[in-house]
Design a protein around this motif. Structure first.
Motif, PDB file in Angstrom:
ATOM      1  N   THR B  65       0.842  -1.194   0.000  1.00  0.00           N
ATOM      2  CA  THR B  65       0.000   0.000   0.000  1.00  0.00           C
ATOM      3  C   THR B  65       0.882   1.250   0.000  1.00  0.00           C
ATOM      4  N   ARG B  67       0.455   5.403   0.826  1.00  0.00           N
ATOM      5  CA  ARG B  67      -0.393   6.523   1.258  1.00  0.00           C
ATOM      6  C   ARG B  67       0.411   7.806   1.193  1.00  0.00           C
ATOM      7  N   ASP B  72      -4.753   7.163  -0.093  1.00  0.00           N
ATOM      8  CA  ASP B  72      -4.261   5.958  -0.739  1.00  0.00           C
ATOM      9  C   ASP B  72      -4.057   6.215  -2.234  1.00  0.00           C
ATOM     10  N   ASP B  75      -6.295   3.943  -4.431  1.00  0.00           N
ATOM     11  CA  ASP B  75      -7.743   4.207  -4.395  1.00  0.00           C
ATOM     12  C   ASP B  75      -8.094   5.546  -5.012  1.00  0.00           C
ATOM     13  N   ASP B  76      -7.283   6.547  -4.746  1.00  0.00           N
ATOM     14  CA  ASP B  76      -7.610   7.900  -5.195  1.00  0.00           C
ATOM     15  C   ASP B  76      -6.364   8.536  -5.813  1.00  0.00           C
TER      16      ASP B  76
END
Lengths: 256, 318
Positions: B65, B67, B72, B75-76
């Motif tokens: 992951t 960030r 994230d 995700d975005d």
């Protein structure tokens, strides 16, 4: 965002000699053809006058000019579109777009819009030739609009195919050749396969062949028939190849 | 009420990236806090560039992951990328544009409002020392200036995190000093992450260092901690009348000693031992003619070599 990318592409085109060359060559070819046909038209005009409903100058002079422009686009669009993605990859400038807050769709649509801005100019200079006659004769403006629409739709489908092939390679020339080959294949397929499929009564495959055959949809509009299927087909083709281009670029990010 | 601890500017956990069967990045975790300069160090092919490409959304990770300021990246991506400035190994420059046009384009792509673009470009030009060449075509600039344009592009939208992939590669020494000063300055109000294989660069500009090797993080520490850890651990000893190297090696607290010719020795001390005083008094007693006893300068280099050679392939070598 899309407009930013489109504006940049148009500026890049006009910064290179290619765009000017294409505009010049197109204008010379079209101008010569136009004057030649106008000359012929003036010679046969007395005979035409004896017909019951004679074809007008728009049909006999403007329509063939647009057909010539369509043929020229087949060569010009792959050349104009080849750098769009391929050159970004070759010069490793793609990272600027990829690390900016943009979706892949915005990048592709922006590039496409930039190219279409230029092609709109090509359509306009084609349209300008018959419009020069407006001072001395009456033109069929409906037919002219239909011709311009047909040419623009054709340009859009050629542009989308060429943009897609530009995503396939980092060599602009290879992208242009691929686009040219793909467009030719689609034209042949539409001409021959479409007819034979319809001859056997296979309507759905025949319709599909029509979607894939940009020039076939040019004909009805070129005669002034606003056929919604003939308008929908090039739009579908354009959308399909833009989606393919987005998917291709996303795939490159995944595979590295 | 105490405010919650600030979200790190960048937090990447267990990043994995494979190319076919080859694992280029194998479970790297990276954190960059606000106002910090992190150096990513490693030999060529260690996975530095792949890591940075993943952190900037140029390459999709196979796992893990990322960030950015708590957002994230997967995700975005649009919101996360708005907070990043990235200078790839090859600066992404359009040679046919002039510097100012190019920075305008970069600013617009990063969603700087049109009204504020001119000010943002002027700021970036000034910070990177590009004022004089702002009207020149990028293709006509020297490599050093092109590199600065690349950095200007990465900071024009005032991102919270600036990621620089080998910012000083291929520059002359003066240009390197300029770029380093610029990076240090950036560290004052941005978080910066840079990769390099030049060790002195990390010591010069970074607050923390992370060393990669074969796609894994083999070492992570603050520069201060590293210096503390290394202080007095390796010394250069220079003697006028040197004894045999075995004598030095046999001294208590000395883990290793190498003769470097001309009476110079490199001594490595054992853990938790500091035989400096012992060396000095022995040198006096046995009349070795002590000329110099100083901490070795290349401490990070040693750590680097130790860590990156410490793999099975290297150990198998005779």
């Amino acid at each position: 965002m899309i407009l930013t990318i489109a504006a940049k592409e148009i500026r890049a085109l006009f910064n290179s000699p290619l765009a000017w060359l294409v505009l010049t060559v197109v204008q010379v070819i079209l101008g010569y053809g136009f004057l030649k046909r106008l000359d012929d038209f003036l010679q046969i005009q007395p005979q035409l006058a004896q017909l019951a409903s004679p074809p007008g100058v728009t049909e006999l002079v403007a329509a063939p000019t647009f057909a010539t422009a369509a043929a020229v686009l087949l060569f010009a669009v792959p050349l104009l579109a080849m750098r769009l993605i391929a050159e970004e990859r070759r010069n490793q400038t793609m990272a600027l777009l990829l690390s900016s807050p943009l979706s892949m769709t915005q990048i592709v649509i922006g590039k496409f819009a930039g190219l279409m801005g230029f092609l709109l100019l090509l359509v306009l200079i084609t349209l300008a030739l018959p419009l020069t006659l407006a001072a001395n004769t009456s033109l069929d403006y409906g037919l002219l609009a239909s011709l311009a629409l047909a040419l623009l739709l054709l340009a859009a489908s050629f542009a989308a195919v060429s943009l897609y092939t530009s995503c396939l390679t980092a060599q602009p020339i290879a992208a242009a050749l691929l686009a040219f080959g793909l467009l030719l294949a689609m034209l042949f397929m539409g001409e021959t396969a479409g007819d034979s499929l319809r001859g056997r009564g296979w309507q759905v495959p025949a319709a599909l062949a029509q979607v894939l055959s940009p020039l076939r949809n040019f004909e009805p509009l070129g005669k002034g028939m606003i056929d919604s299927w003939a308008i929908a087909c090039p739009l579908l083709l354009t959308a399909a190849f833009l989606v393919l281009a987005v998917r291709r670029l996303d795939g490159r990010r995944l595979r590295g | 009420m105490t405010s919650p601890p600030a979200e790190p500017t960048l937090s990447a956990q267990n990043l994995v990236r494979s190319y076919g069967k080859h694992l280029a990045v194998d479970g790297i975790s990276i954190e960059v806090r606000r106002g910090e300069v992190l150096g990513l160090l490693g030999p060529n092919g260690a996975g530095k560039t792949s890591t940075m490409q993943m952190l900037t959304g140029n390459l999709a990770p196979s796992g893990g992951t990322i960030r950015i300021c708590g957002i994230d990246l997967l995700d975005d991506p649009v919101a996360a990328k708005a907070r990043i400035g990235y200078l790839p190994e090859t600066p992404p420059l359009y040679r046919e544009l002039n510097v100012s046009e190019y920075l305008h384009y970069a600013a617009r792509l990063r969603r700087v409002p049109r009204a504020r673009c001119a000010a943002a470009v002027d700021r970036a030009l000034a910070r990177c020392g590009l004022g004089e060449v702002s009207r020149k075509l990028i293709g006509a600039l020297s490599k050093g200036f092109q590199q600065r344009v690349g950095i200007a592009q990465a900071i024009v939208h005032e991102p919270e995190l600036v990621i620089l992939d080998e910012p000083t590669v291929g520059l002359d020494p003066n240009q390197i000093l300029d770029i380093r000063a610029l990076v240090r300055e950036l560290g004052d109000n941005h978080s910066v992450m840079l990769s390099t294989h030049i060790l002195s660069e990390v010591e010069a500009v970074c607050d923390r260092v992370q060393i990669l090797h074969h796609g894994r993080a083999v070492f992570a520490s603050s520069i201060a901690g590293l210096r503390e850890f290394q202080r007095g651990r390796t010394v250069m000893l220079s003697l006028q009348r040197p004894p045999a190297v075995e004598v030095l090696r046999a001294m208590p607290g000395v883990a290793a000693a190498d003769a470097e010719g001309d009476g110079r020795f490199r001594l490595r001390f054992a853990a938790d031992a500091d035989p400096t005083a012992e060396i000095v008094s022995r040198a006096g007693r046995e009349d070795w003619g002590l000329r110099e006893l100083a901490p070795a300068q290349t401490t990070l280099e040693e750590v680097f070599v130790q860590l990156t050679r410490n793999d099975p392939a290297a150990q198998a070598r005779p």
